[in-house]
Scaffold this motif. Structure first.
Motif, PDB file in Angstrom:
ATOM      1  N   VAL A   1      -9.462  -0.125  -6.398  1.00  0.00           N
ATOM      2  CA  VAL A   1      -8.913  -0.708  -5.173  1.00  0.00           C
ATOM      3  C   VAL A   1      -7.975   0.324  -4.561  1.00  0.00           C
ATOM      4  O   VAL A   1      -7.097   0.860  -5.233  1.00  0.00           O
ATOM      5  CB  VAL A   1      -8.151  -2.015  -5.465  1.00  0.00           C
ATOM      6  CG1 VAL A   1      -7.482  -2.545  -4.204  1.00  0.00           C
ATOM      7  CG2 VAL A   1      -9.079  -3.069  -6.052  1.00  0.00           C
ATOM      8  N   GLN A   2      -8.196   0.574  -3.283  1.00  0.00           N
ATOM      9  CA  GLN A   2      -7.334   1.495  -2.540  1.00  0.00           C
ATOM     10  C   GLN A   2      -6.965   0.794  -1.237  1.00  0.00           C
ATOM     11  O   GLN A   2      -7.788   0.692  -0.316  1.00  0.00           O
ATOM     12  CB  GLN A   2      -8.051   2.813  -2.277  1.00  0.00           C
ATOM     13  CG  GLN A   2      -7.186   3.867  -1.643  1.00  0.00           C
ATOM     14  CD  GLN A   2      -7.931   5.192  -1.526  1.00  0.00           C
ATOM     15  OE1 GLN A   2      -9.155   5.218  -1.367  1.00  0.00           O
ATOM     16  NE2 GLN A   2      -7.190   6.271  -1.592  1.00  0.00           N
ATOM     17  N   GLY A   3      -5.748   0.305  -1.190  1.00  0.00           N
ATOM     18  CA  GLY A   3      -5.326  -0.464  -0.023  1.00  0.00           C
ATOM     19  C   GLY A   3      -6.117  -1.759   0.053  1.00  0.00           C
ATOM     20  O   GLY A   3      -6.087  -2.568  -0.859  1.00  0.00           O
ATOM     21  N   GLU A   4      -6.872  -1.915   1.129  1.00  0.00           N
ATOM     22  CA  GLU A   4      -7.692  -3.122   1.320  1.00  0.00           C
ATOM     23  C   GLU A   4      -9.172  -2.829   1.112  1.00  0.00           C
ATOM     24  O   GLU A   4     -10.024  -3.588   1.572  1.00  0.00           O
ATOM     25  CB  GLU A   4      -7.446  -3.689   2.718  1.00  0.00           C
ATOM     26  CG  GLU A   4      -6.027  -4.174   2.915  1.00  0.00           C
ATOM     27  CD  GLU A   4      -5.786  -4.768   4.285  1.00  0.00           C
ATOM     28  OE1 GLU A   4      -6.752  -4.929   5.067  1.00  0.00           O
ATOM     29  OE2 GLU A   4      -4.625  -5.068   4.583  1.00  0.00           O
ATOM     30  N   HIS A   5      -9.457  -1.739   0.410  1.00  0.00           N
ATOM     31  CA  HIS A   5     -10.851  -1.338   0.235  1.00  0.00           C
ATOM     32  C   HIS A   5     -11.172  -1.069  -1.235  1.00  0.00           C
ATOM     33  O   HIS A   5     -10.323  -0.595  -1.988  1.00  0.00           O
ATOM     34  CB  HIS A   5     -11.152  -0.071   1.048  1.00  0.00           C
ATOM     35  CG  HIS A   5     -10.870  -0.236   2.501  1.00  0.00           C
ATOM     36  ND1 HIS A   5     -11.722  -0.928   3.336  1.00  0.00           N
ATOM     37  CD2 HIS A   5      -9.830   0.157   3.261  1.00  0.00           C
ATOM     38  CE1 HIS A   5     -11.211  -0.935   4.558  1.00  0.00           C
ATOM     39  NE2 HIS A   5     -10.064  -0.289   4.537  1.00  0.00           N
ATOM     40  N   VAL A   6     -12.404  -1.369  -1.606  1.00  0.00           N
ATOM     41  CA  VAL A   6     -12.931  -0.989  -2.909  1.00  0.00           C
ATOM     42  C   VAL A   6     -13.649   0.337  -2.696  1.00  0.00           C
ATOM     43  O   VAL A   6     -14.524   0.434  -1.833  1.00  0.00           O
ATOM     44  CB  VAL A   6     -13.890  -2.062  -3.467  1.00  0.00           C
ATOM     45  CG1 VAL A   6     -14.539  -1.588  -4.760  1.00  0.00           C
ATOM     46  CG2 VAL A   6     -13.148  -3.377  -3.680  1.00  0.00           C
TER      47      VAL A   6
ATOM     48  N   MET B   1      -4.588  -2.794  -2.094  1.00  0.00           N
ATOM     49  CA  MET B   1      -3.720  -3.625  -1.279  1.00  0.00           C
ATOM     50  C   MET B   1      -2.283  -3.309  -1.645  1.00  0.00           C
ATOM     51  O   MET B   1      -1.925  -3.304  -2.801  1.00  0.00           O
ATOM     52  CB  MET B   1      -4.045  -5.093  -1.556  1.00  0.00           C
ATOM     53  CG  MET B   1      -3.275  -6.036  -0.714  1.00  0.00           C
ATOM     54  SD  MET B   1      -3.820  -7.703  -1.009  1.00  0.00           S
ATOM     55  CE  MET B   1      -2.313  -8.541  -0.665  1.00  0.00           C
ATOM     56  N   THR B   2      -1.479  -3.054  -0.671  1.00  0.00           N
ATOM     57  CA  THR B   2      -0.083  -2.735  -0.945  1.00  0.00           C
ATOM     58  C   THR B   2       0.722  -4.018  -1.015  1.00  0.00           C
ATOM     59  O   THR B   2       0.469  -4.979  -0.291  1.00  0.00           O
ATOM     60  CB  THR B   2       0.486  -1.831   0.159  1.00  0.00           C
ATOM     61  OG1 THR B   2       0.351  -2.501   1.405  1.00  0.00           O
ATOM     62  CG2 THR B   2      -0.230  -0.502   0.198  1.00  0.00           C
ATOM     63  N   SER B   3       1.678  -4.028  -1.929  1.00  0.00           N
ATOM     64  CA  SER B   3       2.507  -5.225  -2.052  1.00  0.00           C
ATOM     65  C   SER B   3       3.606  -5.188  -1.008  1.00  0.00           C
ATOM     66  O   SER B   3       4.004  -4.142  -0.535  1.00  0.00           O
ATOM     67  CB  SER B   3       3.092  -5.301  -3.461  1.00  0.00           C
ATOM     68  OG  SER B   3       3.925  -4.189  -3.677  1.00  0.00           O
ATOM     69  N   ARG B   4       4.090  -6.352  -0.677  1.00  0.00           N
ATOM     70  CA  ARG B   4       5.167  -6.441   0.311  1.00  0.00           C
ATOM     71  C   ARG B   4       6.507  -6.337  -0.407  1.00  0.00           C
ATOM     72  O   ARG B   4       6.583  -6.534  -1.607  1.00  0.00           O
ATOM     73  CB  ARG B   4       5.052  -7.736   1.095  1.00  0.00           C
ATOM     74  CG  ARG B   4       5.295  -8.975   0.272  1.00  0.00           C
ATOM     75  CD  ARG B   4       5.257 -10.229   1.105  1.00  0.00           C
ATOM     76  NE  ARG B   4       3.964 -10.546   1.631  1.00  0.00           N
ATOM     77  CZ  ARG B   4       3.058 -11.249   0.981  1.00  0.00           C
ATOM     78  NH1 ARG B   4       3.280 -11.661  -0.221  1.00  0.00           N
ATOM     79  NH2 ARG B   4       1.907 -11.526   1.532  1.00  0.00           N
ATOM     80  N   PRO B   5       7.560  -6.006   0.325  1.00  0.00           N
ATOM     81  CA  PRO B   5       8.872  -5.899  -0.319  1.00  0.00           C
ATOM     82  C   PRO B   5       9.346  -7.264  -0.810  1.00  0.00           C
ATOM     83  O   PRO B   5       8.907  -8.300  -0.322  1.00  0.00           O
ATOM     84  CB  PRO B   5       9.772  -5.363   0.790  1.00  0.00           C
ATOM     85  CG  PRO B   5       9.039  -5.543   2.059  1.00  0.00           C
ATOM     86  CD  PRO B   5       7.585  -5.696   1.737  1.00  0.00           C
ATOM     87  N   GLY B   6      10.240  -7.258  -1.763  1.00  0.00           N
ATOM     88  CA  GLY B   6      10.762  -8.501  -2.309  1.00  0.00           C
ATOM     89  C   GLY B   6       9.964  -8.919  -3.517  1.00  0.00           C
ATOM     90  O   GLY B   6       9.027  -8.248  -3.925  1.00  0.00           O
ATOM     91  N   ASP B   7      10.372 -10.017  -4.084  1.00  0.00           N
ATOM     92  CA  ASP B   7       9.648 -10.503  -5.247  1.00  0.00           C
ATOM     93  C   ASP B   7       9.588 -12.026  -5.204  1.00  0.00           C
ATOM     94  O   ASP B   7      10.452 -12.680  -4.639  1.00  0.00           O
ATOM     95  CB  ASP B   7      10.320 -10.007  -6.538  1.00  0.00           C
ATOM     96  CG  ASP B   7      11.683 -10.625  -6.739  1.00  0.00           C
ATOM     97  OD1 ASP B   7      11.832 -11.477  -7.622  1.00  0.00           O
ATOM     98  OD2 ASP B   7      12.613 -10.260  -5.993  1.00  0.00           O
TER      99      ASP B   7
END
Length: 170
Positions: free
Chosen positions: A97-102, A1-7
């Motif tokens: 974990v790769q993106g939204e997949h195991v 899962m990729t994180s979104r910008p910002g914190d």
């Protein structure tokens, strides 16, 4: 899962700043109300009531969206912790974990194929729940921010035009 910008810290600070402004507006309202009561003849309407009502509504909006931002920041931190635990569980099962997949990494594995397949299905279901909850939290925040912006725009317009009297549905 990729994180979104910002914190999350910045989002929380922004929420806190909005709530701080709401508190300052509420204090200002208290300061404005006392002289208004003293200067008003008994039985006469308060000529500043509509403007104070606009300030009160503005303070409510700032507090509402500030609280929403702070809640979202907390959810984001919790989601990141859940993902870290999930990644550890994946590594223990020789998965990742790769993106939204195991997924299974390339190359040989020391893990029993049947166990690995069961683990993958279970971990994928967990990841899907995390991803869905994260997307829902972001969508909720976006809806609230857009709705609040529209409400603040209406309040601003009413203040500019001098039509400060409460409208139905406010």
């Amino acid at each position: 899962m990729t994180s979104r910008p910002g914190d999350p810290a910045s989002v929380s600070v922004l929420g806190g700043a909005l709530r701080g402004h709401a508190l300052r507006l509420a204090r200002l309202l208290d300061e404005l109300e006392r002289p208004s009561r003293r200067g008003r003849a008994p039985g006469r309407p308060d000529p500043t009531a509509p403007e104070r009502a606009l300030l009160a509504r503005t303070a409510e909006e700032l507090d509402r969206v500030g609280a929403q931002l702070q809640g979202f920041a907390t959810t984001t931190v919790e989601t990141a912790a859940r993902l870290r635990r999930l990644e550890q569980d994946c590594a223990a099962a020789d998965l990742r974990v790769q993106g939204e997949h195991v997924v299974e990494p390339a190359g040989p594995s020391r893990t029993d194929p049947a166990d690995r397949l069961r683990s993958r299905a279970c971990l994928q279901a967990h990841l899907s729940r995390v991803v869905t909850a994260d997307a829902e939290a972001l969508a909720d925040l976006q809806r609230e921010v857009h709705a609040s912006a529209a409400r603040l725009e209406r309040l601003s317009e009413r203040a500019r035009t001098g039509s400060a009297a409460e409208a139905p549905g406010w």
